[in-house]
Write a protein that holds these residues in place. Structure first.
Motif, PDB file in Angstrom:
ATOM      1  N   SER A  22       0.816  -1.214   0.000  1.00  0.00           N
ATOM      2  CA  SER A  22       0.000   0.000   0.000  1.00  0.00           C
ATOM      3  C   SER A  22       0.845   1.257   0.000  1.00  0.00           C
ATOM      4  CB  SER A  22      -0.904   0.036   1.231  1.00  0.00           C
ATOM      5  OG  SER A  22      -1.636  -1.142   1.350  1.00  0.00           O
ATOM      6  N   ASN A 206      -9.811  14.907  -8.232  1.00  0.00           N
ATOM      7  CA  ASN A 206      -9.177  13.859  -9.029  1.00  0.00           C
ATOM      8  C   ASN A 206      -9.729  13.714 -10.438  1.00  0.00           C
ATOM      9  OD1 ASN A 206      -7.883  13.382  -6.669  1.00  0.00           O
ATOM     10  ND2 ASN A 206      -8.840  11.411  -6.250  1.00  0.00           N
ATOM     11  N   ILE A 227      -0.565  17.276 -14.653  1.00  0.00           N
ATOM     12  CA  ILE A 227       0.402  16.210 -14.386  1.00  0.00           C
ATOM     13  C   ILE A 227       0.426  15.208 -15.536  1.00  0.00           C
ATOM     14  CG2 ILE A 227       0.864  14.217 -12.896  1.00  0.00           C
ATOM     15  CD1 ILE A 227       0.029  15.895 -10.540  1.00  0.00           C
ATOM     16  N   TRP A 240      10.649  12.860 -15.210  1.00  0.00           N
ATOM     17  CA  TRP A 240      10.123  12.065 -14.098  1.00  0.00           C
ATOM     18  C   TRP A 240      10.270  12.770 -12.764  1.00  0.00           C
ATOM     19  CZ3 TRP A 240       6.790   8.561 -15.062  1.00  0.00           C
ATOM     20  CH2 TRP A 240       6.850   7.817 -16.240  1.00  0.00           C
ATOM     21  N   ILE A 243       7.591  15.385 -12.492  1.00  0.00           N
ATOM     22  CA  ILE A 243       6.275  14.746 -12.403  1.00  0.00           C
ATOM     23  C   ILE A 243       6.042  14.224 -10.985  1.00  0.00           C
ATOM     24  CG2 ILE A 243       4.919  12.755 -13.139  1.00  0.00           C
ATOM     25  CD1 ILE A 243       6.131  13.121 -15.926  1.00  0.00           C
ATOM     26  N   MET A 244       7.081  13.595 -10.423  1.00  0.00           N
ATOM     27  CA  MET A 244       6.930  13.046  -9.070  1.00  0.00           C
ATOM     28  C   MET A 244       6.765  14.169  -8.045  1.00  0.00           C
ATOM     29  SD  MET A 244       6.725   9.874  -9.299  1.00  0.00           S
ATOM     30  CE  MET A 244       6.481   9.346 -10.980  1.00  0.00           C
ATOM     31  N   SER A 247       3.308  15.374  -8.333  1.00  0.00           N
ATOM     32  CA  SER A 247       2.411  14.355  -7.783  1.00  0.00           C
ATOM     33  C   SER A 247       2.389  14.403  -6.269  1.00  0.00           C
ATOM     34  CB  SER A 247       2.854  12.957  -8.226  1.00  0.00           C
ATOM     35  OG  SER A 247       2.821  12.853  -9.617  1.00  0.00           O
ATOM     36  N   THR A 251      -0.768  15.244  -3.765  1.00  0.00           N
ATOM     37  CA  THR A 251      -1.246  14.087  -3.018  1.00  0.00           C
ATOM     38  C   THR A 251      -1.108  14.244  -1.512  1.00  0.00           C
ATOM     39  OG1 THR A 251      -0.530  12.771  -4.892  1.00  0.00           O
ATOM     40  CG2 THR A 251      -1.169  11.577  -2.933  1.00  0.00           C
ATOM     41  N   LEU A 254      -4.145  15.514   0.295  1.00  0.00           N
ATOM     42  CA  LEU A 254      -5.221  14.527   0.277  1.00  0.00           C
ATOM     43  C   LEU A 254      -4.958  13.416   1.285  1.00  0.00           C
ATOM     44  CD1 LEU A 254      -6.334  13.766  -3.375  1.00  0.00           C
ATOM     45  CD2 LEU A 254      -7.313  15.273  -1.684  1.00  0.00           C
ATOM     46  N   VAL A 258      -7.256  12.529   4.462  1.00  0.00           N
ATOM     47  CA  VAL A 258      -7.854  11.206   4.588  1.00  0.00           C
ATOM     48  C   VAL A 258      -7.444  10.549   5.894  1.00  0.00           C
ATOM     49  CG1 VAL A 258      -7.808   8.878   3.640  1.00  0.00           C
ATOM     50  CG2 VAL A 258      -8.193  10.817   2.141  1.00  0.00           C
TER      51      VAL A 258
ATOM     52  N   PRO B 145      -3.534   4.193  -1.013  1.00  0.00           N
ATOM     53  CA  PRO B 145      -3.768   4.020  -2.453  1.00  0.00           C
ATOM     54  C   PRO B 145      -5.101   4.612  -2.895  1.00  0.00           C
ATOM     55  CG  PRO B 145      -3.066   1.950  -1.483  1.00  0.00           C
ATOM     56  CD  PRO B 145      -3.275   2.900  -0.349  1.00  0.00           C
ATOM     57  N   TRP B 146      -6.103   4.501  -2.022  1.00  0.00           N
ATOM     58  CA  TRP B 146      -7.410   5.037  -2.376  1.00  0.00           C
ATOM     59  C   TRP B 146      -7.368   6.562  -2.467  1.00  0.00           C
ATOM     60  CZ3 TRP B 146     -10.616   8.316   0.426  1.00  0.00           C
ATOM     61  CH2 TRP B 146     -11.885   8.499  -0.115  1.00  0.00           C
ATOM     62  N   ALA B 147      -6.584   7.198  -1.583  1.00  0.00           N
ATOM     63  CA  ALA B 147      -6.562   8.659  -1.534  1.00  0.00           C
ATOM     64  C   ALA B 147      -5.765   9.275  -2.685  1.00  0.00           C
ATOM     65  CB  ALA B 147      -5.969   9.128  -0.204  1.00  0.00           C
ATOM     66  N   ILE B 148      -4.870   8.504  -3.284  1.00  0.00           N
ATOM     67  CA  ILE B 148      -4.026   9.063  -4.340  1.00  0.00           C
ATOM     68  C   ILE B 148      -4.818   9.193  -5.641  1.00  0.00           C
ATOM     69  CG2 ILE B 148      -1.982   8.603  -5.745  1.00  0.00           C
ATOM     70  CD1 ILE B 148      -0.715   7.337  -3.306  1.00  0.00           C
ATOM     71  N   PRO B 149      -4.809  10.372  -6.268  1.00  0.00           N
ATOM     72  CA  PRO B 149      -5.550  10.546  -7.522  1.00  0.00           C
ATOM     73  C   PRO B 149      -5.115   9.514  -8.570  1.00  0.00           C
ATOM     74  CG  PRO B 149      -4.684  12.647  -6.735  1.00  0.00           C
ATOM     75  CD  PRO B 149      -4.135  11.594  -5.838  1.00  0.00           C
ATOM     76  N   THR B 150      -6.072   9.073  -9.373  1.00  0.00           N
ATOM     77  CA  THR B 150      -5.772   8.050 -10.386  1.00  0.00           C
ATOM     78  C   THR B 150      -4.630   8.467 -11.292  1.00  0.00           C
ATOM     79  OG1 THR B 150      -8.114   7.542 -10.339  1.00  0.00           O
ATOM     80  CG2 THR B 150      -6.829   6.559 -12.100  1.00  0.00           C
ATOM     81  N   ILE B 151      -4.651   9.731 -11.699  1.00  0.00           N
ATOM     82  CA  ILE B 151      -3.611  10.201 -12.613  1.00  0.00           C
ATOM     83  C   ILE B 151      -2.232  10.091 -11.954  1.00  0.00           C
ATOM     84  CG2 ILE B 151      -2.734  12.232 -13.844  1.00  0.00           C
ATOM     85  CD1 ILE B 151      -5.299  10.905 -14.959  1.00  0.00           C
ATOM     86  N   VAL B 152      -2.187  10.455 -10.687  1.00  0.00           N
ATOM     87  CA  VAL B 152      -0.921  10.365  -9.964  1.00  0.00           C
ATOM     88  C   VAL B 152      -0.487   8.904  -9.836  1.00  0.00           C
ATOM     89  CG1 VAL B 152       0.183  10.763  -7.732  1.00  0.00           C
ATOM     90  CG2 VAL B 152      -1.237  12.542  -8.744  1.00  0.00           C
ATOM     91  N   ARG B 155       0.987   7.812 -13.080  1.00  0.00           N
ATOM     92  CA  ARG B 155       2.334   8.343 -13.284  1.00  0.00           C
ATOM     93  C   ARG B 155       3.353   7.643 -12.394  1.00  0.00           C
ATOM     94  NH1 ARG B 155       3.775  10.824 -17.817  1.00  0.00           N
ATOM     95  NH2 ARG B 155       3.132  12.982 -17.919  1.00  0.00           N
ATOM     96  N   MET B 156       2.978   7.456 -11.117  1.00  0.00           N
ATOM     97  CA  MET B 156       3.873   6.810 -10.162  1.00  0.00           C
ATOM     98  C   MET B 156       4.238   5.404 -10.617  1.00  0.00           C
ATOM     99  SD  MET B 156       2.366   7.788  -6.412  1.00  0.00           S
ATOM    100  CE  MET B 156       1.999   6.089  -6.164  1.00  0.00           C
ATOM    101  N   VAL B 269      -3.436   7.600 -19.464  1.00  0.00           N
ATOM    102  CA  VAL B 269      -2.126   8.089 -19.024  1.00  0.00           C
ATOM    103  C   VAL B 269      -1.067   6.986 -19.007  1.00  0.00           C
ATOM    104  CG1 VAL B 269      -0.857   9.130 -17.094  1.00  0.00           C
ATOM    105  CG2 VAL B 269      -3.119   9.968 -17.686  1.00  0.00           C
TER     106      VAL B 269
END
Lengths: 276, 328
Positions: A22, A206, A227, A240, A243-244, A247, A251, A254, A258, B145-152, B155-156, B269
């Protein structure tokens, strides 16, 4: 004895794998974002470099800060709009029995299952007709399609659970439905409003398909699109590191939100899912 | 529905009949006013655009000429012309290999990803349902994993699955599981696997939380009774846990399945331009916006809508799933 040790050990191994899988990708993204130059192309499992170059590059060159602003504007407006429309609707759906209520709830649920692509063509026409194309308003307008059904649904399940005596007492005192909502229910609803608002905010933050389609210039994009489209000097050189960094910037808030509202979010999700 | 207990029932009796029915009428009127703004909003952002999409699918509309669209019937769906030689040429999306490829990709992706997510989600939920030290920490971890945006996430993982510098290839090479570096997202054999890995990683937590909620509704004494009777834990799982958690599981599966059918962002993506992963949504958007085949893309969108609507109806009908709060 040995058997019970093996059992405990394998259980904790499973727990460790779950946690590792995870967390690792996000950890690795942070690791990568802190590297610069050729260090980027060495594979390390533990932090070895610490350079903020990528963050500085993302925040000072280009329009990423502007994109962040757009995302915040769009997501917060969408939440306010959806909550405003949903609270009153949820009151009607949860506390007043009328014919066709079940059907109406089913319709609202059906809308939340719409594939976004099915309304894309029609929305595209509307957005252009209203002159909203390439503005944040196009997104605030179109995001209602998924935030509104969701907030109505979750708030309805929350409101159903409020004790009937409170409302009866208010009615006896001669309170109108509007007063009941604003003066009696709202104070009790705060936790539910925070949860639903947060979930709607995340969904809007998102969203990608509408944002990609209804905006066309770098300045009006939201962060997911920015992004996704972030590119280097040439087509073959993907930045990269930057981008990271971008990201991680979008994130971290968020993930923090959460984790802070963990319990509430799990409640909200299951109210929208299991009961929904 | 038991929930009517929580709404105020006004039973007209005796001398208060007039006053109470007046009150009920006032409530109904208020309810109407409260619902109207939401219904109008939904009609504008959902109902009308859907109807327009369906309408466009029967026209020859193009991106630059929406107003001049002319009705062409089912031409975008299926059409044929008979040549002088007697040969029949078919056109329209039902005879388009690209369309069927996208349908196949969508179905393949949805079935495999939801199956994996259900199995893994159940495992994670069972783990979280057990009592052990650090449970809160694990639950927090799987929310990431749920909180991370799909696009991110795309990319990751795109970086982690990179053929030259990706950490996944490095791990697999170290453990000797592969003997050469794999171009996960670029190669046509592995593109779908890459998409599945990311999707399963991202959505298993959601599945796990829904299943966990179902698990927690099962009274603990059932397990005590089973263990007192000496029933093997595996048998308890199949005979007690699974049947009892089934309603929650079914709802979670249908939600995920409908969500998987419309997947767009991850594929757009992670594996752009790969025909191995192009799903209906990706293909439809390409036609709508990029290729200026607006009407054709509308037809594909409409078909996806029909497929999803049909699946929902079938599922409700077959599984008797109750979305209205079930036993509440």
């Amino acid at each position: 004895m040995l058997w019970s040790y093996t059992k405990t050990a394998s259980f904790y191994l499973l727990v460790a794998i779950i946690v590792l899988v995870s967390v690792f990708p996000f950890y690795y993204a942070i690791l990568t974002s802190l590297k610069s130059g050729t260090a980027l192309f060495e594979i390390n499992y533990l932090p070895t470099h610490f350079s903020l170059d990528n963050y500085i590059a993302v925040l000072t060159t280009g329009v990423f800060v502007r994109n962040l602003g757009n995302s915040i504007l769009v997501a917060s407006s969408v939440v306010v709009l959806a909550l405003f429309l949903a609270v009153t609707a949820a009151f009607a759906l949860a506390r007043v029995s009328f014919r066709g209520r079940g059907l109406l709830l089913m319709t609202i649920l059906a809308v939340s299952m719409f594939p976004q692509i099915a309304v894309l063509a029609g929305l595209f026409e509307l957005v252009r007709a209203f002159g909203l194309f390439n503005t944040p308003f196009a997104l605030i307008f179109s995001y209602t399609i998924f935030t509104l059904p969701f907030t109505v649904w979750v708030l309805t399940t929350f409101m159903r659970d409020l004790p009937v005596e409170i409302e009866e007492a208010a009615i006896v005192d001669g309170a109108s439905p509007w007063v009941i909502i604003t003066k009696v229910f709202m104070p009790l609803m705060w936790p539910a409003l925070v949860t639903t608002g947060l979930l709607a905010f995340i969904a809007a933050w998102n969203e990608f398909l509408f944002a990609l389609t209804f905006t066309s210039s770098n300045e009006t994009r939201t962060v997911p699109v920015a992004i996704a489209l972030l590119s280097g000097a040439s087509q073959y050189e993907i930045p990269w590191g930057r981008i990271m960094a971008a990201s991680v910037i979008v994130t971290v808030p968020l993930v923090a939100l959460v984790l802070i509202f963990q319990r509430k979010i799990v409640q909200g999700l299951t109210a929208g899912g299991v009961k929904g | 529905m038991a929930s009517t207990q929580s709404t105020i029932r006004i039973v007209p009796t005796g001398h208060t009949k007039r006053a109470k029915s007046e009150l009920m009428r006032q409530r109904l009127r208020a309810a109407g006013w409260f619902l109207v703004p939401m219904l109008i909003a939904l009609a504008i952002v959902a109902g009308w655009p859907l109807l327009r999409t369906i309408y466009f699918s029967f026209t020859n509309a193009s991106l630059t000429n929406l107003d001049g669209a002319e009705w062409v019937g089912f031409k975008n769906y299926l059409n044929w012309t008979v040549l002088k030689s007697g040969r029949v040429i078919w056109s329209g999306l039902l005879s388009d290999p690209a369309w069927w490829n996208a349908v196949w990709n969508t179905v393949r992706f949805s079935v495999v990803s939801v199956t994996l997510e259900t199995i893994l989600g159940t495992v994670v939920a069972l783990v979280l349902n057990a009592e052990f030290k650090g449970r809160g920490l694990v639950r927090a971890a799987i929310l990431i994993p749920w909180a991370i945006p799909t696009i991110v996430s795309a990319r990751m993982w795109g970086w982690m699955l990179n053929d030259q510098f990706g950490i996944i290839n490095d791990v697999l090479l170290t453990f000797g599981l592969i003997d050469h570096k794999i171009a996960w997202t670029a190669s046509s054999d592995t593109a779908m696997i890459a998409v599945l890995i990311v999707d399963v990683w991202k959505t298993t937590p959601f599945m796990a939380l829904l299943i966990l909620a179902g698990l927690q509704m099962i009274p603990r004494d059932i397990y005590e009774a089973a263990s007192l009777d000496g029933v093997h834990p595996v048998k308890t799982f199949w005979k007690v846990t699974l049947p009892l958690v089934r309603p929650a599981l079914m709802v979670a599966v249908i939600f995920r399945l409908l969500d998987a059918m419309r997947i767009f962002d991850l594929i757009y993506v992670l594996t752009p331009n790969s025909s191995q992963t192009k799903t209906i949504s990706v293909l439809a958007r390409e036609n709508l916006i990029d290729f200026d085949k607006f009407a054709y893309g509308s037809a594909q969108s409409t078909m996806l809508f029909l497929i999803i609507a049909l699946m929902t109806i079938l599922y409700i009908w077959l599984g008797k799933v109750r979305f209205d709060g079930g036993d509440r």
